[in-house]
Enzyme design. Structure first.
Site, mmCIF file in Angstrom:
data_model
loop_
_atom_site.group_PDB
_atom_site.id
_atom_site.type_symbol
_atom_site.label_atom_id
_atom_site.label_comp_id
_atom_site.label_asym_id
_atom_site.label_seq_id
_atom_site.Cartn_x
_atom_site.Cartn_y
_atom_site.Cartn_z
ATOM 1 N N ASN A 46 22.351 -70.816 -53.025
ATOM 2 C CA ASN A 46 22.905 -69.734 -53.281
ATOM 3 C C ASN A 46 23.922 -70.071 -52.512
ATOM 4 O O ASN A 46 24.486 -69.814 -51.861
ATOM 5 C CB ASN A 46 21.804 -68.306 -52.240
ATOM 6 C CG ASN A 46 22.358 -67.064 -52.169
ATOM 7 O OD1 ASN A 46 22.855 -66.585 -53.006
ATOM 8 N ND2 ASN A 46 21.864 -65.973 -51.597
ATOM 9 N N ARG B 77 19.852 -68.848 -57.085
ATOM 10 C CA ARG B 77 19.897 -67.605 -56.873
ATOM 11 C C ARG B 77 21.758 -66.944 -57.855
ATOM 12 O O ARG B 77 22.448 -66.888 -57.350
ATOM 13 C CB ARG B 77 20.141 -67.010 -55.561
ATOM 14 C CG ARG B 77 20.147 -65.410 -55.504
ATOM 15 C CD ARG B 77 20.466 -64.482 -54.398
ATOM 16 N NE ARG B 77 20.286 -63.127 -54.328
ATOM 17 C CZ ARG B 77 20.897 -62.662 -53.863
ATOM 18 N NH1 ARG B 77 22.063 -63.692 -52.636
ATOM 19 N NH2 ARG B 77 21.268 -61.851 -54.077
ATOM 20 N N HIS C 298 19.003 -56.984 -55.812
ATOM 21 C CA HIS C 298 17.865 -56.813 -54.566
ATOM 22 C C HIS C 298 16.083 -57.568 -55.156
ATOM 23 O O HIS C 298 14.484 -57.574 -54.092
ATOM 24 C CB HIS C 298 17.728 -55.990 -53.612
ATOM 25 C CG HIS C 298 18.991 -56.193 -52.233
ATOM 26 N ND1 HIS C 298 19.000 -54.602 -52.196
ATOM 27 C CD2 HIS C 298 19.770 -56.423 -51.984
ATOM 28 C CE1 HIS C 298 20.555 -54.868 -51.693
ATOM 29 N NE2 HIS C 298 20.900 -56.010 -50.619
ATOM 30 N N ARG D 48 29.841 -49.257 -48.614
ATOM 31 C CA ARG D 48 29.749 -49.217 -49.361
ATOM 32 C C ARG D 48 28.701 -47.609 -49.603
ATOM 33 O O ARG D 48 28.188 -47.595 -48.810
ATOM 34 C CB ARG D 48 28.242 -50.037 -50.363
ATOM 35 C CG ARG D 48 29.010 -51.414 -51.363
ATOM 36 C CD ARG D 48 27.884 -51.829 -52.113
ATOM 37 N NE ARG D 48 27.880 -53.048 -51.897
ATOM 38 C CZ ARG D 48 26.994 -54.448 -52.556
ATOM 39 N NH1 ARG D 48 25.844 -53.311 -52.234
ATOM 40 N NH2 ARG D 48 27.180 -54.974 -52.772
ATOM 41 N N GLU E 247 14.100 -64.408 -49.784
ATOM 42 C CA GLU E 247 14.005 -64.301 -50.281
ATOM 43 C C GLU E 247 13.922 -66.337 -51.120
ATOM 44 O O GLU E 247 13.764 -66.183 -52.278
ATOM 45 C CB GLU E 247 15.276 -64.037 -51.099
ATOM 46 C CG GLU E 247 15.593 -62.478 -50.822
ATOM 47 C CD GLU E 247 16.833 -61.466 -50.740
ATOM 48 O OE1 GLU E 247 16.684 -61.919 -49.530
ATOM 49 O OE2 GLU E 247 17.874 -61.677 -51.251
#
Ligand code: AMP
Length: 396
Positions: free
Chosen positions: A7, A90, A179, A238, A383
């Site tokens: 990743n 990823r 996600h 955010r 993940e």
């Protein structure tokens, strides 16, 4: 079969080496400060953790360091790089074309390069990481697993925005969702627990970035993140969904450029912006417990928005069989789970509050109240395992 999962971020590269025959993680670690100076942290079960300063001028230097650690006589877990059968990468964005995990040949790489405009933060470093790994390991397959691909079966009415259709055609402005690898993993686990692969499941991935996804029959039907990960529930920094006119209003009122307004909404908003304290939910919970009004308000706004999205997805799916909490906040913050599930009995969602407070952190828990119509689960996400599994399935 041993699979390396990579990743790559702009200045970091995370890795995990899986043995897919035993489902074990043989080693994992993180290269940080790529392009600045460099630190590597390498962990193997049963061995002492290793941390060192290493010069990482680029991603290639980082992956070379990872391979030398994995094959090191003392710190390593494999005798040679040849033991690695494939590498899973990823990617946050697969655009409209990469609808499934895929072996990344020249065509796929060219497509990923053509869509970096949709994904300017995560795209370029992930591509640099992929290119570096391909150079260093040219004889194995490299598989891309895309956060967006879980949403590629959504209906057009769920992903087209009510703006001039030409803007979708011209710029590909639409809901992509993110996600997805995490939602796919935990929704799959929940369906397994329910013993019903057709189940209606709402998965709440609540971490520094947060998103909520509705899944029916193993396919995502809607999700809270949109064209970018900015949409949906408020996050660490955010804003999540707001009236879009706020953006142009802020620009005019504060004299900001588009980039500066974007920074306000991406980096200075959310839990940090409301509380003025921190983007970290733990700090906010502590401050709220000490009576800080804005910290308490940040948590109330978070819970209010999560509830709204859950309710809307129940309406969309005409019911729900399970609600799942995952990621940093979802797996660990018992109070947020309790507050989200409070007063949802009309929808059939009721949790065992005592068990929710006492269940072990980081482990699967069925926190459903006795007799409740809808199951509520805490499921730790994974993940990396999902990426390894897709890589195995595409390359074995
Ligand atoms: P993630 O992005 O999944 O790593 O999640 C990060 C978020 O999880 C941060 O807001 C953390 O405050 C929150 N988090 C992590 N551990 C805990 C914990 N033990 N209790 C409450 N929140 C936590």
């Amino acid at each position: 079969m041993k699979i390396l999962v990579v990743n790559a971020g702009s200045s970091s590269l995370k890795y995990q080496l899986f043995d897919m025959d035993t489902n074990e993680v043989l080693a994992k670690g993180l290269c940080e400060r790529i392009g600045i100076d460099g630190i590597v942290t390498h962990k193997c079960p049963g061995k002492a953790d290793y941390k060192a300063d290493v010069d990482f001028p680029n991603h290639r230097a980082a992956i070379e360091c990872v391979l030398s650690l994995l094959t090191d006589k003392e710190k390593g877990v494999i005798a040679s790089v040849e033991e690695i059968s494939a590498v899973g990468h990823r990617f946050a964005h697969g655009g409209e074309k990469l609808k499934k995990s895929a072996i990344l040949g020249d065509q796929e790489l060219a497509y990923l390069e053509s869509i970096v405009g949709l994904n300017p933060l995560h795209g370029p470093p992930a591509i640099s990481g992929l290119k570096a790994c391909k150079e260093v390991m040219p004889s194995v397959n490299h598989v891309g697993v895309f956060d967006t691909s879980y949403y590629s079966d959504m209906e057009d009415y769920a992903y087209i925005y009510p703006i001039p259709y030409e803007l979708y055609e011209k710029h590909k402005i639409r809901r992509y969702g993110f996600h997805g690898t995490s939602h796919r993993y935990v929704a799959g686990k929940a369906a397994e627990m329910l013993g019903n692969k057709d189940a209606k499941i709402i998965t709440c991935h609540l971490g520094n970035g947060s998103s909520i996804t509705a899944t029916v029959n193993g396919k995502a039907v809607d999700t809270s993140m949109g064209f970018t990960p900015q949409d949906g529930v408020p996050m660490g920094t955010r804003s999540g969904a707001i009236d879009p006119t706020v953006v142009t209003f802020i620009q005019k009122a504060e004299g900001l450029t588009a980039e500066e307004a974007d920074k306000v909404l991406n980096k200075e908003a959310g839990l940090l912006g409301i509380s003025g304290i921190s983007s970290d939910c733990r700090d906010i919970c502590n401050a709220a417990a000490e009576g800080n009004y804005r910290a308490a308000l940040a948590l109330k706004i978070l819970v209010h928005n999560i509830k709204k999205i859950i309710g809307s997805y129940v309406a969309e799916m005409n019911g729900v069989d399970a609600v799942v909490f995952t990621a940093g906040i979802g797996e660990n913050d018992r109070q947020i789970r309790e507050d989200v599930c409070k007063d949802m009995s009309f929808l059939g969602i009721e949790i065992d509050e005592a068990f929710n407070q006492s269940c072990k952190r980081g482990e699967f828990a069925d926190i459903t109240a006795k007799g409740a119509k809808v199951k509520t689960y805490v499921i730790p996400t994974n993940e990396e395992y999902m990426i390894a599994l897709d890589t195995q399935n595409l390359t074995k």
